[in-house]
Write a protein that holds these residues in place. Structure first.
Motif, short mmCIF file in Angstrom:
data_model
loop_
_atom_site.label_atom_id
_atom_site.label_comp_id
_atom_site.label_asym_id
_atom_site.label_seq_id
_atom_site.Cartn_x
_atom_site.Cartn_y
_atom_site.Cartn_z
N GLY A 1 0.78 -1.22 -0.08
CA GLY A 1 -0.10 0.11 -0.04
C GLY A 1 0.89 1.38 -0.01
N THR A 2 1.78 1.13 0.73
CA THR A 2 2.75 2.44 0.95
C THR A 2 3.15 2.61 -0.52
OG1 THR A 2 3.35 1.99 3.12
CG2 THR A 2 5.01 3.31 1.98
N VAL A 3 3.70 1.62 -1.11
CA VAL A 3 4.38 1.76 -2.51
C VAL A 3 3.42 2.48 -3.60
CG1 VAL A 3 5.50 0.81 -4.61
CG2 VAL A 3 6.18 0.23 -1.90
N LEU A 4 2.09 1.76 -3.22
CA LEU A 4 1.07 2.38 -4.36
C LEU A 4 0.95 3.76 -4.07
CD1 LEU A 4 -1.40 -0.80 -4.41
CD2 LEU A 4 0.12 -0.14 -6.18
N LEU A 5 0.75 4.20 -2.83
CA LEU A 5 0.70 5.63 -2.68
C LEU A 5 1.95 6.40 -3.08
CD1 LEU A 5 -0.24 5.56 1.20
CD2 LEU A 5 -1.91 6.06 -0.75
N LYS A 6 3.18 5.89 -2.78
CA LYS A 6 4.38 6.67 -3.46
C LYS A 6 4.10 6.80 -4.94
CE LYS A 6 7.51 5.67 -0.04
NZ LYS A 6 8.58 5.28 0.56
N ALA A 7 3.52 5.64 -5.57
CA ALA A 7 3.52 5.58 -7.26
C ALA A 7 2.09 6.25 -7.81
CB ALA A 7 3.50 4.30 -7.56
N ASN A 8 1.50 7.09 -6.58
CA ASN A 8 0.15 7.85 -7.01
C ASN A 8 -0.71 6.97 -7.57
OD1 ASN A 8 1.57 10.17 -6.54
ND2 ASN A 8 2.33 10.44 -8.34
N LYS A 9 -0.94 5.58 -6.96
CA LYS A 9 -1.88 4.69 -7.31
C LYS A 9 -2.81 4.54 -6.22
CE LYS A 9 1.13 2.31 -10.81
NZ LYS A 9 1.35 1.01 -11.38
N TYR A 10 -3.67 5.64 -5.94
CA TYR A 10 -4.45 5.76 -4.89
C TYR A 10 -5.45 4.68 -4.70
CZ TYR A 10 -1.66 9.95 -4.94
OH TYR A 10 -0.49 10.77 -4.89
N LYS A 11 -6.22 4.59 -5.80
CA LYS A 11 -7.32 3.56 -5.96
C LYS A 11 -6.97 2.16 -5.63
CE LYS A 11 -11.90 3.87 -7.70
NZ LYS A 11 -12.52 4.21 -6.53
N GLU A 12 -5.64 1.76 -6.16
CA GLU A 12 -5.11 0.43 -5.95
C GLU A 12 -4.75 0.39 -4.57
OE1 GLU A 12 -2.20 -1.10 -8.83
OE2 GLU A 12 -2.85 0.29 -10.34
N ALA A 13 -4.21 1.38 -3.88
CA ALA A 13 -3.82 1.44 -2.59
C ALA A 13 -4.90 1.36 -1.71
CB ALA A 13 -3.04 2.74 -2.17
N GLU A 14 -6.20 1.85 -2.02
CA GLU A 14 -7.31 1.76 -1.18
C GLU A 14 -7.94 0.24 -1.36
OE1 GLU A 14 -11.97 3.23 -1.44
OE2 GLU A 14 -10.50 4.08 -2.69
N LYS A 15 -7.61 -0.26 -2.29
CA LYS A 15 -8.13 -1.66 -2.31
C LYS A 15 -7.29 -2.73 -1.59
CE LYS A 15 -9.04 -5.26 -5.74
NZ LYS A 15 -7.78 -6.21 -6.22
N VAL A 16 -6.10 -2.36 -1.64
CA VAL A 16 -5.15 -3.12 -0.56
C VAL A 16 -5.25 -2.95 0.72
CG1 VAL A 16 -2.61 -3.50 -0.10
CG2 VAL A 16 -3.15 -3.40 -2.49
N TYR A 17 -5.52 -1.73 1.09
CA TYR A 17 -5.78 -1.60 2.49
C TYR A 17 -7.25 -2.27 3.11
CZ TYR A 17 -1.89 1.61 2.68
OH TYR A 17 -0.40 2.13 2.74
N LEU A 18 -8.07 -2.14 2.11
CA LEU A 18 -9.37 -2.82 2.42
C LEU A 18 -9.29 -4.10 2.66
CD1 LEU A 18 -11.78 -0.38 0.18
CD2 LEU A 18 -11.68 -0.60 2.62
N GLU A 19 -8.45 -4.63 1.54
CA GLU A 19 -8.21 -6.14 1.75
C GLU A 19 -7.56 -6.62 3.06
OE1 GLU A 19 -5.74 -7.11 -1.60
OE2 GLU A 19 -7.55 -7.06 -3.00
N ASP A 20 -6.66 -5.74 3.56
CA ASP A 20 -6.00 -6.00 4.83
C ASP A 20 -6.73 -5.91 5.95
OD1 ASP A 20 -3.10 -6.60 5.69
OD2 ASP A 20 -3.61 -4.88 7.02
N LEU A 21 -7.73 -4.77 5.93
CA LEU A 21 -8.83 -4.67 7.07
C LEU A 21 -9.78 -5.88 7.15
CD1 LEU A 21 -9.08 -0.75 6.69
CD2 LEU A 21 -8.27 -2.08 8.59
N LEU A 22 -9.91 -6.37 6.10
CA LEU A 22 -10.68 -7.77 6.12
C LEU A 22 -10.11 -8.99 6.92
CD1 LEU A 22 -12.11 -7.99 2.50
CD2 LEU A 22 -13.43 -7.40 4.47
N LYS A 23 -8.74 -8.89 6.83
CA LYS A 23 -7.87 -9.91 7.46
C LYS A 23 -7.41 -9.68 8.98
CE LYS A 23 -4.24 -13.09 6.05
NZ LYS A 23 -3.41 -13.68 5.54
#
Length: 167
Positions: free
Chosen positions: A97-119
């Motif tokens: 998620g941190t790398v996706l934020l740095k790469a300005n891929k905010y929608k992808e980062a959001e998805k990754v964090y939401l997946e993590d919050l499920l677990k």
């Protein structure tokens, strides 16, 4: 040690450690060596190789390569058998998620964090990253709701979180 060198911005020494780790990762006898009979050390070492590779690429601002390695590490991490505490202690999704934020891929980062919050329900690191990802998308009302969730989840903590990743 490779991660420690990256923490000191010493990419050459981290790369040497990665080479040593890759050598170890080829030892198939690690498949028979398990942690309490639950997960093989071979699988754990494979995660470590991918995470260190990804972190090195991240330090070099090669985000696309970093993302590939983090995704490989996540696939391995997701296939580990349940153990408590987990045999791979920190969720790799925090680092991705941190790398996706740095790469300005905010929608992808959001998805990754939401997946993590499920677990890992309401964990502060993913809530921190999710807040940033949503805020960067200009969704301030959603971001404020996530911030409230974080404040509630982290109300008894004695550590301040500045990022979703350990580095």
């Amino acid at each position: 040690r490779g991660m420690a060198y990256l923490g000191k911005n010493d990419i050459p020494k981290a790369t040497i450690e990665l080479s040593l780790l890759k050598e170890i990762s080829m030892d198939t006898t690690l498949k028979q060596l398990t942690i309490w009979g639950i997960n093989s050390t071979y699988d754990i070492v494979q995660i470590a190789v991918n995470v260190l590779s990804a972190e090195i690429y991240q330090k070099q601002q090669q985000f696309d390569k970093s993302i590939v390695y983090f995704n490989q590490a996540i696939a391995l991490e997701d296939n580990l058998n349940y153990d408590e505490p987990p045999d791979w202690f920190f969720s790799v999704r925090h680092q991705l998620g941190t790398v996706l934020l740095k790469a300005n891929k905010y929608k992808e980062a959001e998805k990754v964090y939401l997946e993590d919050l499920l677990k890992y329900k309401e964990n502060g690191w993913s809530l921190t990253g999710l807040y940033e990802a949503v805020q960067k998308q200009g969704r301030s009302e959603d971001a404020e709701n996530i911030k409230k969730r974080f404040v509630n989840a982290w109300r008894y903590a004695d550590t301040k979180i500045l990022s979703s990743s350990i580095l």
